[in-house]
Design a protein around this motif. Sequence first.
Motif, PDB file in Angstrom:
ATOM      1  N   SER A  22       0.207  -1.278   0.089  1.00 33.97           N
ATOM      2  CA  SER A  22       0.061   0.109   0.038  1.00 33.97           C
ATOM      3  C   SER A  22       0.799   0.639  -0.269  1.00 33.97           C
ATOM      4  CB  SER A  22      -0.935   0.227   1.281  1.00 33.97           C
ATOM      5  OG  SER A  22      -0.204  -0.057   2.494  1.00 33.97           O
ATOM      6  N   SER A  80      -5.735   1.739  -2.967  1.00 34.96           N
ATOM      7  CA  SER A  80      -5.518  -0.353  -3.058  1.00 34.96           C
ATOM      8  C   SER A  80      -6.891  -0.626  -2.894  1.00 34.96           C
ATOM      9  CB  SER A  80      -5.377   0.099  -1.452  1.00 34.96           C
ATOM     10  OG  SER A  80      -3.926   0.791  -0.695  1.00 34.96           O
ATOM     11  N   LYS A 116       2.623  -2.806  -6.125  1.00 30.97           N
ATOM     12  CA  LYS A 116       1.385  -2.753  -6.830  1.00 30.97           C
ATOM     13  C   LYS A 116       1.378  -4.566  -7.163  1.00 30.97           C
ATOM     14  CE  LYS A 116      -0.889   1.123  -5.378  1.00 30.97           C
ATOM     15  NZ  LYS A 116      -1.492   0.468  -4.051  1.00 30.97           N
ATOM     16  N   GLU A 124       0.823  -5.834  -3.908  1.00 34.66           N
ATOM     17  CA  GLU A 124      -0.629  -6.220  -3.444  1.00 34.66           C
ATOM     18  C   GLU A 124      -1.619  -6.790  -4.072  1.00 34.66           C
ATOM     19  OE1 GLU A 124      -2.820  -2.439  -1.704  1.00 34.66           O
ATOM     20  OE2 GLU A 124      -2.123  -1.571  -3.349  1.00 34.66           O
TER      21      GLU A 124
END
Length: 1676
Positions: free
Chosen positions: A708, A739, A784, A787
């Motif tokens: 994040s 996010s 990312k 994520e």
Amino acid sequence: MMSGHPNPTMAKKLLDSLQTDLRTLSSESRRKHPNVKEASEQVQLRLRTISSKNEDIISGLVPASAEIVHPFVLGCETKNSKIIQLCLMTVQRLISHEALSMTAANSVIQMLWQLMEAGTEELKLLQTAILLITTNSVVQHESLAKALVLCFRLHFTKDSTTINTAAAIIKQLVSNVFERVAVEDRVQSQEQRSPLNTEELKVGSRNAPKSLRPCAGDAYLLFQDLCQLVNADQPFWLVGMTEMTRTFGLELLEAVLTSFPTIFLQHQEFSFLLKERVCPLVIKLFSPSLKYRQGLPAPPSPVPAEKPYFPIVMRLLRIVSALIKHFYKLLMTECEIFLSLLVKFLEPEKPMWQRCLSLEVLHKLSMQPDLVKSFCQSYDMKQHSTKIFRDMVNGLGAFIQSQFMNPTISQAAQTGIKAPDTQGTPPAMVGGLPVGGGVTPQPAFMYRGTWIPLVIVSGQARSLYLEMLDKVEPPSIVDGYGLSLAFHCLVEVVTSVQHLLQGEVKEDQKIDEQNTSGQRVLSDEERGLHEELINSSWCGMLAAMSLLLDASTDESATQAILKSLQTFANLCGVLQMNVPRDAFITALCKASLPPHYTLTILNSQSNAQAAQRGHYRTSSQDLPALGLEAVERSQVVAVGTPLPTASLPAGAHTGPVMLTAKNIQCMRALLSVAHCHGGILGTAWHLVLTTLQHLVWILGLKPSSGGSLKVTQQISEGSNAVITTAVMADLPVLSAMLSRLFESSQYLDDVALHHLIDALCKLSAEAMELAYSNREPSLFAVAKLLETGLVNLARVEVLWRPVTAHLLEVCQHPHQGMRCWGAEAVTSLVRAALEHGYDPPLQSNLKLQMSILAPLQELSNILQADIRQRQLECVLQILHNNGDTLLHGWPLMLGVIGAVNNNQGEKLIQTAFQSLQLVVTDFLPIIPCMYLQVCVEVAAKFGLQNQELNISLTAIGLLWNVADFFYQNRQRIHTDLDKDMTDTEKKRLGMPAFDALWMCLFMKLGQLCVDERPAVRKSAGQTLFSTISAHGGLLHKETWKRVLWQVLFPLLEKVQKLSSTASSVKDEAATGNILIHHSRDTAEKQWAETRVLTLAGVARTFNSKRKTLQTIAGDFPRAWSLLLEYIEFSALCLNAEVSLAALKSFQEILQINRDPRDKGDGSIVDGLPSMAPPMEEIINRSEQTKVQEGEGHVSQDMDYDPSLWTTAWKVWLNIGTNATKPPETTHRPEKVYVPSQPFLTALIQTFPSLFEHIKVRFVGADLQKLCTVLRRALTVPVHGDASPFIIPSYPDVTITPLQEATLQSMEALIQAIHSGPESMQSMYPEIFHQLLTFIEYGVRVPKYGQLDAKAFGSVKGPQVDWVTMNFVPFAEKSVVLTVDLYRSTAKHPAVVDTQILQNIIKTFRLPLGYKYNCPSPTTWTLVIHSLLTILNVGLSVARKHEAAFQSMWPELAHTLEEFLFSKSTSPPTMSVEDFQKDEAIDCKVIQMIRDDILPYAGTMPKDFVKRIMKLLNRGSIHATTSDNFIDTDSSRKLREEFAKTCFETLLQFSFISQTKSEEGTITKLAVLSLLQRCQDVVKKYVEDERLSGKCPLPRPRLAEMASVLKAITTLLVSLKKAPPANVELSVWKQVIQLYPYLVDCTTSSSPNVCRALKDALHQYRALLVPPMSTALNGTS
């Protein structure tokens, strides 16, 4: 309308009312109008008649209605208003009861016409007319026309009430006329109609076309006349029209077209009217609008240009709207023109009201998806057609642009006067927001200084000016109406296209639903349409929307535009139309970034796309102005630094960049697109993510743990970054939205997720590229990726490979920060994935867990130490945290441990091996049973590595431990494995899973058995066969099949292959300084050991598990054959160790030569170390051992399928034939291979047992082959070096094991033939032949090919290459066998017919002829005794079968001659006793002649008998060997006894029988022979005595002489006694001839001789006078 059968009460009521009205009329007109009174009275009478005659009163009234109506018609002519009202009222009553006939109706219409012309009761007239026409259809054709004209004329009176009423009634009547057609069409007609004639229709006529039914005809004529009237032409049918307005006519036309489209579509005649009348009319009436140019000078023309007239244009557009809506398919071409006109009306030169009207129509059309679809199909998709849909969208776009570009014209266009300069000024603005006390800012657009308000709120747009039917002058247009309408048109187009492509889209659809790619499959046609819809509209749409987005100052308007852009992007994406999709995405991206920033960043992204789209509009060229205006339109919320990119040189971005509120709104929209429509973004993800990355960088967000983004507190001092407090508070929200975007990737379908990951990987790759040049990279993409990975763990299998693959690349990056983030991401993902709660849980999903752990394994390939360090730490953490739940992870963990290769250092291998040892010792019990196989494989890997021998050997030990573990826990493992497998898997596996585990173990050990290191091979081989021996009992029979075909036979093949190619040169380098025994000092010798071990192991296994193997259907014979093939190949190997071991294995599987004590599983084989499991194992398996023992017993007695034995026999023959084949050349003796004696012995020893099983099928050909093998095997010599160990020394000459085995084989054969069937007994001759050959070997040693071998006994010590065997004992045993066999088979036809006796005699002749020259004196002694035995049996047979034995007699005579008078002399050292023994043997032979031959001489060939007599003659004389009289030695060796026996035999056969019998011939021969012999002896005696003088002759000579004289005496006595006829003259002559020699003997000094001589001479007394018969015979 009333029904066909009216209520009788109603009818009665009507009749009563009529009577009353007639009476009233009669009374009212009594005075002034007698004719009316009279008529009404007549009708009264008529009504009475009708009521009395008819039950159904109404049906009685109708025929008489003309008559009934007559008084009322007359009443209306009176001009008396009271009477007229009464009459009209009554007529209305009749009409409403449907009691009028056509004639009556016509009368009524005529009456109404007259009243109309008189201008009386106009409203009542209209009332009656509408009642008359609408009640039923009695009014038709001309009457109908007249009624309609009547109403039209009343419409144009001066009274406004009448005008309005008439207008309403006309509309209703016109509608009624067309309703009748609809009714008429519903009724089926049997009537034949004329065909359609278009030529007639073109002319126009007052008569309806004959092809139409009546009501349709009327409607046709009515519509035709309406068109005529609007066109200012005379009507054909509506005769009597006086005036008509164009506006009213257009309204009527529009009403009909709108209400009754089906009539026009069903009837070609009406369609014709549309095409030929309505459309040309509309086009003609549009003419002024087309020609008119607002604000341009009028063209020079005699007639001034006509201005467009608002009421007409407006009504025409309504008609156009109806035509397009209802008759589009019918009027394709015309609609194309109308639509083109609509687009043309949008041009800036047209009056604003006209443009707005056109927009309203377009708005209506754009709201109808079906029409949009049709336009696209009919025009845009056709090759040579106008691209209508494209033009519509482009026209709307052009209109919007024109509003901003030419604001003055657009304002003036409304009113025709120039607008003041203040027009379009926005309210006061500060920081982009309007100010004022309590004022909400008005929604508006602002672009290049032009401010236009937004007046229509979304969802409320409806036609405003098209509904102004009462307006004559053009209305004034509200400011911003046109732009707002055009904007809503575009929004509707988007909605319609969306509807066409996706169907109804509900507002509350969930994100994940929109994301699902569950699109239905489109046909080619549908896809073509969808693509054309997009292709036709996207360019114009994008240009217009981009402009509006740029200009919008209102958040909700901006939102609507963004929504349209989002929708269009989604539609393009769903259709996979990537260019338009990317264009819309790019527009959103550009709107999100600061103005001039956009151009540099996104153009580098999409230059190629922009090049494809030449028409794509850039935002602006005027950058400074643009930036300023952007700030005016929207509030600045952040200032930051730009992100460096690889495509731009360092330092290209230096200045600060500003973000506005609208940028943030667009960023949210972009996030929303990605969030809601991520599924279709595909490659456009790259655009989106690039944009977001830049925004994030400008806002100063940096990645933190988990991926994040967080606000970095330290903003560098030199930077110009400023972030307002509002946005500062908003940043966590944006970060959360970002996010959430990546969290929402969990709703994407798999393909879309791949695109997202692909884009992130691309971004990351760009960052990596940047990092190579030492610029600070953005870690956005890596963060990312992590994520995205973390939120999509639920479908880890989809994203895992691409994400981890890229992260693994990042892990190899030289930039340390980047590399560490990569490793952090990989290990975090792996750990998180293992902790994630899957359903089913991870531990029961092998594939998934494998793929999750795979990146850990991949890290093994990265050389950087820090990465390997992290990998091992991760492994350790996993073992600590998840070791107990690893379950399915074990294979991969073991894989990481076992990533052993020979290039790795010893240290690494040792470390890894320690882990494996730990797993085997501590974790085996908790590793799921299905992964025990992996343990086996990994342990085997360590066994196969060649860096560290000790580890290899220890690994093999571990395998034994693992096997032991399997055995100890067999029940649990078996159950678990069975439970874990589905039926399909079991079926596919084809054996129990537990067996598969053992199979794996066996196969791995099998691989180790062919390792290049002898120690490993030996250890693995012993372990393999011990394991099979110890635990094989656990396997199912089907598994045994696999053990055979996948382990044992492949192992045999590999070992055989490697062994045959191994080097035979001593390798000093390999052995180093280690002392190695000469038997193992080359690779070839080491492989030979392996081969012996392997073959013995396989054979032992085969034998011990025979009972199991035999139950494998169909496989046992194949396996048996193959094993025998390997045995054959090995037996023929040139390595003595291997070949002998092969034969031992052959014996093993045939169960030969087994020690009775070895009743276990046959594990003891020569040359193979006994390999037993550990002691405790034996204790544990005692029961099983018993079973195996039992099995051993059973299998000994077991009988196989004969074909198996046949195969074994063939193999035996092949081995025998090829192994004993003599070498062809002797040029290089050191290279010659000669099989060893133990080998040959083992080979021949195998035969008897094998023969037991094949004797049933044993045929002559087999016997011949066998004999060849036996002969060749016996002839094989021994190598000089080995001869002292194999050939017995002279004193104790015994038979060799090979010879003994050969004889056993012969005995087995003889025994089988004896007890066998007749067919087998035909083999006797071949057996004899073989035995006789063996006998020959005793005398004449055979040669082995061309090999030069020294004879046995001639060599003392190993000085030569080859030594032949000693065959004497063997030959002698063969003689005994021959005798025994002949004695039992002499009379057998096969023996008789094949001259066996002759062959025996011929063979015996060799040793008998050699006699004292034989290698051993025992040989001839044995042979002569044997011959006598055989002749004892054979001669009697010979006499019975004279023909078969013709050639035998000469052979026998020859043999006896060669033996009795041998050319070989007795050895000088021979003792007298031995000589006498030999003489006794000679005497036995003569006795045999005397007893078995001479008595049967008559049945024998004369020549033979003669030769025998000759032989006896020769034997009966003592032939001294020397003339030396004092040679005591020679006198000692005279065969006195032999001579005596011969002579006695001759003498015995010289007695002349009294009768002439069959013995006459032999007697004659015997007498002559005896006389001749006596004469010779006497003559020789006289000569010798004379020569000796005083010296006496030796005693044997004197004894011989005495015996001869006695013989003569006896003979003479016999001759005299015999009948005279029996004695031939020649005999007497021979007797007389002897006399002088006898007289010469009288001088002998020996008393014995003298005495015998006297007796003899006395017998001559009777012969001094010849008898009569003799004389007679003599004279005759």
